[in-house]
Design an enzyme around this catalytic site. Sequence first.
Site, PDB file in Angstrom:
ATOM      1  N   LYS A  54      49.434  82.612  45.792  1.00  0.00           N
ATOM      2  CA  LYS A  54      48.578  83.803  45.911  1.00  0.00           C
ATOM      3  C   LYS A  54      49.430  85.068  45.732  1.00  0.00           C
ATOM      4  O   LYS A  54      49.044  85.986  45.009  1.00  0.00           O
ATOM      5  CB  LYS A  54      47.868  83.815  47.275  1.00  0.00           C
ATOM      6  CG  LYS A  54      46.762  82.781  47.358  1.00  0.00           C
ATOM      7  CD  LYS A  54      46.216  82.558  48.765  1.00  0.00           C
ATOM      8  CE  LYS A  54      45.261  81.370  48.755  1.00  0.00           C
ATOM      9  NZ  LYS A  54      44.769  80.985  50.077  1.00  0.00           N
ATOM     10  N   GLN A  98      45.852  82.856  56.028  1.00  0.00           N
ATOM     11  CA  GLN A  98      45.849  81.479  55.542  1.00  0.00           C
ATOM     12  C   GLN A  98      45.434  80.525  56.666  1.00  0.00           C
ATOM     13  O   GLN A  98      46.015  80.541  57.745  1.00  0.00           O
ATOM     14  CB  GLN A  98      47.254  81.116  55.012  1.00  0.00           C
ATOM     15  CG  GLN A  98      47.331  79.756  54.348  1.00  0.00           C
ATOM     16  CD  GLN A  98      46.483  79.661  53.083  1.00  0.00           C
ATOM     17  OE1 GLN A  98      46.452  80.567  52.272  1.00  0.00           O
ATOM     18  NE2 GLN A  98      45.766  78.553  52.919  1.00  0.00           N
ATOM     19  N   ASP A 121      38.345  86.478  51.515  1.00  0.00           N
ATOM     20  CA  ASP A 121      38.103  85.033  51.551  1.00  0.00           C
ATOM     21  C   ASP A 121      36.617  84.725  51.792  1.00  0.00           C
ATOM     22  O   ASP A 121      36.162  83.613  51.619  1.00  0.00           O
ATOM     23  CB  ASP A 121      38.925  84.396  52.693  1.00  0.00           C
ATOM     24  CG  ASP A 121      39.974  83.430  52.168  1.00  0.00           C
ATOM     25  OD1 ASP A 121      39.905  83.075  50.980  1.00  0.00           O
ATOM     26  OD2 ASP A 121      40.860  83.040  52.956  1.00  0.00           O
TER      27      ASP A 121
END
Length: 299
Positions: A54, A98, A121
């Site tokens: 990422k 994450q 997200d």
Amino acid sequence: MTAEIISGTEIRKTILAEIKADVEEMKAKHGKVPGLVTMLVGKDPASVSYVTLKVKTALSLGFHEIQDDHPEDIPESDLLALIHKYNNDPDIHGILVQLPLPGHIDEQKVINAINPDKDVDVFHPINVGRLMIGGDDARFLPCTPAGIQEMIARSGTRTSGAEVVVVGRSNIVGKPIAMMMAQKGAYANATVTIVHTGTTDLSVHCKRADILIVAAGVPGLVKPEWIKPGATVIDVGTNRVGMNKTTGKAILKGDVDFDAAKEIAGKITPVPGGVGPMTIAMLMKNTLKAAQYALEDIR
Ligand code: NAD
């Protein structure tokens, strides 16, 4: 006839080039670029490798990127304080924590702490609700489902009036993609069925799918004879079935028997090289969008 392969690797390249051009435009117009913070807690190897990818992708697009790593035992309150800081940082447009987080941290509490306008997200309940409402309310689309919809759109698959069958009802793939395909609008407007572990006979439903989206995490679950001839098959399954002794890399298989299915389907995604590469591209697209909304002061 052998199916057309929908390559996520190729589509991703196009999307990343489009994002890069938009970043250049933003820089010229506003003197700013999208800002993304990636927060990693602990050293879980899969999480480290996702975050690394990422960060690398964000930097390659010219984003302002902060990699914010923390030890496994960071107190929950410290993590929440950092999120609060990034929520108030005008140079940060996207906050990515994450997952999974260590057991002592309440994941939902962390997700809920992220400003929904920076929740790239798309796990915050407000954004899940916006997705359900659809239309302009759905500002961000969750990354893997958004990648699936892009692949359907860019492969020229007709969706309006199509029978879509989604195998799996998880919050990150099955439920959102089903909702997105059922919405009124472009690349959607389909008749959607969700099947899952409670379904008595998967095959009956799969056989009528013009578009079959499989996200179960069970290698080879969907049998070739369940596929309607000419259907578009999107295989989200990413199952580690062994290790390549020469490369040391995991051998990945999807939920569909690809070799047999490609002789029946009209279009099909491979594993690897299908949905997998799309997810990070869509995360970058959400970060770009978040920056565009912030710079245009759209709330
Ligand atoms: P999950 O385990 O949270 O959900 C799986 C779903 O499939 C469940 O709703 C379950 O009801 C259903 N299911 C499982 N076995 C079934 C069976 N035998 N019959 C019918 N339904 C069944 O998984 P997830 O997070 O949605 O992920 C699914 C797969 O997609 C996994 O292989 C995962 O690795 C992969 N995945 C890939 C990406 C990506 O490529 N970027 C992203 C997310 C998930």
